[in-house]
Design a protein around this motif. Structure first.
Motif, mmCIF file in Angstrom:
data_model
loop_
_atom_site.group_PDB
_atom_site.id
_atom_site.type_symbol
_atom_site.label_atom_id
_atom_site.label_comp_id
_atom_site.label_asym_id
_atom_site.label_seq_id
_atom_site.Cartn_x
_atom_site.Cartn_y
_atom_site.Cartn_z
ATOM 1 N N PHE A 83 8.746 5.728 -6.638
ATOM 2 C CA PHE A 83 7.377 6.227 -6.819
ATOM 3 C C PHE A 83 7.252 7.311 -7.876
ATOM 4 C CE2 PHE A 83 8.017 5.082 -2.304
ATOM 5 C CZ PHE A 83 7.207 3.961 -2.275
ATOM 6 N N GLY A 84 8.308 7.594 -8.627
ATOM 7 C CA GLY A 84 8.205 8.552 -9.709
ATOM 8 C C GLY A 84 8.175 9.988 -9.216
ATOM 9 N N ILE A 85 7.444 10.831 -9.959
ATOM 10 C CA ILE A 85 7.434 12.253 -9.670
ATOM 11 C C ILE A 85 6.800 12.557 -8.321
ATOM 12 C CG2 ILE A 85 5.249 12.545 -10.893
ATOM 13 C CD1 ILE A 85 8.178 15.076 -10.660
ATOM 14 N N LEU A 86 5.802 11.742 -7.903
ATOM 15 C CA LEU A 86 5.164 11.978 -6.607
ATOM 16 C C LEU A 86 6.142 11.737 -5.471
ATOM 17 C CD1 LEU A 86 2.576 12.687 -5.101
ATOM 18 C CD2 LEU A 86 1.970 10.264 -5.132
ATOM 19 N N GLY A 87 6.923 10.670 -5.554
ATOM 20 C CA GLY A 87 7.927 10.427 -4.532
ATOM 21 C C GLY A 87 9.005 11.484 -4.519
ATOM 22 N N LEU A 88 9.371 11.996 -5.689
ATOM 23 C CA LEU A 88 10.374 13.054 -5.773
ATOM 24 C C LEU A 88 9.877 14.329 -5.102
ATOM 25 C CD1 LEU A 88 13.189 13.636 -6.991
ATOM 26 C CD2 LEU A 88 12.022 14.504 -9.011
ATOM 27 N N LEU A 89 8.615 14.650 -5.268
ATOM 28 C CA LEU A 89 8.063 15.862 -4.677
ATOM 29 C C LEU A 89 7.928 15.767 -3.161
ATOM 30 C CD1 LEU A 89 5.226 16.646 -7.275
ATOM 31 C CD2 LEU A 89 7.387 17.863 -7.009
ATOM 32 N N LEU A 91 0.825 -1.220 0.000
ATOM 33 C CA LEU A 91 0.000 0.000 0.000
ATOM 34 C C LEU A 91 0.857 1.267 0.000
ATOM 35 C CD1 LEU A 91 -2.696 -1.058 2.625
ATOM 36 C CD2 LEU A 91 -2.822 -1.236 0.143
ATOM 37 N N ALA A 92 2.071 1.180 -0.526
ATOM 38 C CA ALA A 92 2.970 2.342 -0.486
ATOM 39 C C ALA A 92 2.410 3.512 -1.271
ATOM 40 C CB ALA A 92 4.348 1.937 -1.019
ATOM 41 N N GLN A 93 1.878 3.256 -2.446
ATOM 42 C CA GLN A 93 1.357 4.341 -3.271
ATOM 43 C C GLN A 93 0.160 5.043 -2.623
ATOM 44 O OE1 GLN A 93 3.082 5.043 -5.999
ATOM 45 N NE2 GLN A 93 1.871 6.799 -6.656
ATOM 46 N N PRO A 94 -0.861 4.317 -2.122
ATOM 47 C CA PRO A 94 -1.941 5.026 -1.421
ATOM 48 C C PRO A 94 -1.466 5.763 -0.180
ATOM 49 C CG PRO A 94 -2.650 2.822 -2.056
ATOM 50 C CD PRO A 94 -1.184 2.904 -2.326
ATOM 51 N N LEU A 95 -0.532 5.172 0.563
ATOM 52 C CA LEU A 95 -0.006 5.868 1.741
ATOM 53 C C LEU A 95 0.713 7.148 1.348
ATOM 54 C CD1 LEU A 95 1.369 2.854 3.835
ATOM 55 C CD2 LEU A 95 -0.701 4.182 4.253
ATOM 56 N N LEU A 96 1.413 7.122 0.226
ATOM 57 C CA LEU A 96 2.094 8.324 -0.241
ATOM 58 C C LEU A 96 1.087 9.396 -0.656
ATOM 59 C CD1 LEU A 96 5.076 9.115 -0.552
ATOM 60 C CD2 LEU A 96 4.903 8.531 -2.968
ATOM 61 N N VAL A 97 -0.024 8.981 -1.239
ATOM 62 C CA VAL A 97 -1.073 9.943 -1.591
ATOM 63 C C VAL A 97 -1.658 10.580 -0.330
ATOM 64 C CG1 VAL A 97 -3.356 10.172 -2.637
ATOM 65 C CG2 VAL A 97 -1.603 8.801 -3.772
ATOM 66 N N LEU A 137 -7.188 13.496 -5.565
ATOM 67 C CA LEU A 137 -7.280 12.863 -4.256
ATOM 68 C C LEU A 137 -6.446 13.607 -3.220
ATOM 69 C CD1 LEU A 137 -7.097 9.080 -5.240
ATOM 70 C CD2 LEU A 137 -9.094 10.346 -4.449
ATOM 71 N N ILE A 138 -5.270 14.068 -3.613
ATOM 72 C CA ILE A 138 -4.428 14.819 -2.676
ATOM 73 C C ILE A 138 -5.118 16.112 -2.262
ATOM 74 C CG2 ILE A 138 -2.280 16.131 -2.502
ATOM 75 C CD1 ILE A 138 -0.921 13.974 -4.114
ATOM 76 N N VAL A 139 -5.732 16.793 -3.217
ATOM 77 C CA VAL A 139 -6.416 18.048 -2.896
ATOM 78 C C VAL A 139 -7.601 17.800 -1.970
ATOM 79 C CG1 VAL A 139 -7.783 19.919 -3.890
ATOM 80 C CG2 VAL A 139 -5.655 19.215 -4.992
ATOM 81 N N VAL A 140 -8.404 16.770 -2.271
ATOM 82 C CA VAL A 140 -9.579 16.480 -1.442
ATOM 83 C C VAL A 140 -9.161 16.087 -0.030
ATOM 84 C CG1 VAL A 140 -11.543 14.922 -1.155
ATOM 85 C CG2 VAL A 140 -11.030 15.865 -3.398
ATOM 86 N N LEU A 141 -8.157 15.198 0.079
ATOM 87 C CA LEU A 141 -7.671 14.818 1.403
ATOM 88 C C LEU A 141 -7.104 16.022 2.153
ATOM 89 C CD1 LEU A 141 -5.889 11.434 0.585
ATOM 90 C CD2 LEU A 141 -7.937 11.729 1.975
ATOM 91 N N GLY A 142 -6.371 16.867 1.446
ATOM 92 C CA GLY A 142 -5.816 18.053 2.094
ATOM 93 C C GLY A 142 -6.886 18.985 2.631
#
Length: 378
Positions: A338-344, A62-68, A184-189
């Motif tokens: 994780f690509g660009i999301l992990g980089l950010l 679940l690394a990707q959802p946790l990162l989101v 999803l990031i915006v809504v969670l934020g």
């Protein structure tokens, strides 16, 4: 012949009721109970280790959802920081201040989209051709100086680099990949920013009672560090973007608006964004001559000097001061995984881990060592 009933001879058999009463729990032994205390202790330890291994495996899956979710927390920290700043000048409720910050964010994004659509989109289509021309000129100059350069390899590298530049400029123009993740990031934020205490209390409720106070203190320190980190990042992006735009436009450098916007966006990536934006700026500058190229180098040095010697130290005094090599290593690992999301999100994640480790170190210093006797008053 009757058996003897005295104290000599075989011991009398205990009844089931007597055996059950002999158990510490006061109940009968079940088929899955472990009667040996040592074996029961070792079984508990084994179950703890198996549970930890299961949690690690679950975190990997679940690394990707946790990162989101963590991205939503970072976005919520930015909203919360803006609401706190508005609270110093506007004596209104928190809900109104959060709404004003969100409306301002939407207005800025709308302006960027309109500006990119009307002016920067045309410049973005010309940028790859300019970069390719300047790269080939540089390779030809090096070859004329005696360096052995394979032009076919240079051409291939240029095409690969232009692919990344084309993706970046298309993102600036409005073609943004991963729209679902961003949404999803915006809504969670927004949810986290509106009622942060609700989620903090809910998470603390799942912890042991003795750890809840420590979690509240650690979470408060993490929130402050994250807010200051994002505030410094936004200030740096604004200064670098606007400063680059104005200084390039004053000299008449082509694509000044595009280069300023790219510089501001890439400033969100510490240690990586500045060299990329500087390289693009210098290559575009040399397309207009040696004087313009040298001026672009001057602009890059001035902007990075102001950001590195004034803005970054000012913010670092109130937040986690991270070593550049540590941040760069985390960016490489998170980007590869994780690509660009992990980089950010690599920089905020490292900052949160540092706060958690420092808090645990403080707890260890205040707690007495098990080898030392407890101090008692006289």
């Amino acid at each position: 012949m009757n058996e003897p009933t005295g104290t000599s001879g075989a011991k009398p058999r205990r009844s089931r009721k007597t055996a059950a009463a002999a158990q510490p729990s006061g109940r009968a032994i079940g088929p899955t109970d472990i009667t040996d205390p040592l074996l029961r202790h070792e079984a508990k330890r084994a179950f703890v280790w198996l549970g930890m291994a299961g949690l690690v495996a679950l975190a990997v899956v679940l690394a990707q959802p946790l990162l989101v979710i963590f991205g939503g927390m970072v976005f919520a920290a930015m909203i919360d920081g803006g609401a706190r700043l508005l609270g110093r000048v506007l004596p209104v409720g928190r809900g109104i201040r959060v709404t004003l910050v969100l409306l301002g964010t939407v207005a800025f994004l709308w302006w960027v989209a309109m500006f990119a659509g009307s002016q920067i989109a045309a410049q973005a289509s010309e940028l790859p051709a300019i970069i390719q021309t300047q790269a080939l000129k540089s390779a030809a100059w090096l070859e004329g100086q005696g360096f052995r350069i394979n032009m076919d390899n240079v051409q291939g590298l240029i095409q690969q680099a232009l692919g990344g530049v084309a993706q970046l400029t298309s993102a600036v123009g409005g073609v943004i990949g991963g729209l679902t993740t961003a949404f999803l990031i915006v809504v969670l934020g927004i949810y986290f920013a509106v009622e942060p205490q609700l989620y903090r209390r809910g998470f603390a409720w799942m912890l042991p009672r003795g750890e809840r106070d420590n979690f509240d203190v650690t979470a408060a320190q993490m929130g402050k560090t994250l807010r200051m980190l994002m505030f410094g990042r936004l200030v740096g992006m604004t200064v670098e973007g606007i400063g680059t735009w104005i200084m390039l436009a004053l000299y008449g450098v082509p694509m000044a608006g595009l280069l300023g916007l790219l510089t501001g966006l890439l400033a969100f990536l510490p240690n990586i964004g500045a060299p990329i934006s500087g390289l693009l700026m210098i290559m575009v500058g040399f397309s207009g001559g040696w004087e313009m190229g040298l001026y672009c180098i001057f602009v890059y040095v001035v902007v990075q000097t102001v950001d590195g010697n004034i803005i970054v130290p000012m913010i670092a005094r109130k937040t986690a001061d991270l070593a550049p090599a540590l941040v760069l290593g985390a960016q490489l690992i998170m980007g590869a995984l994780f690509g660009i999301l992990g980089l950010l999100l690599a920089d905020p994640l490292v900052a949160m881990l540092k706060v958690a480790l420092e808090r645990q170190s403080q707890r260890n210093d205040t707690q007495p060592s098990p080898d030392e006797p407890a101090k008692t008053g006289v």
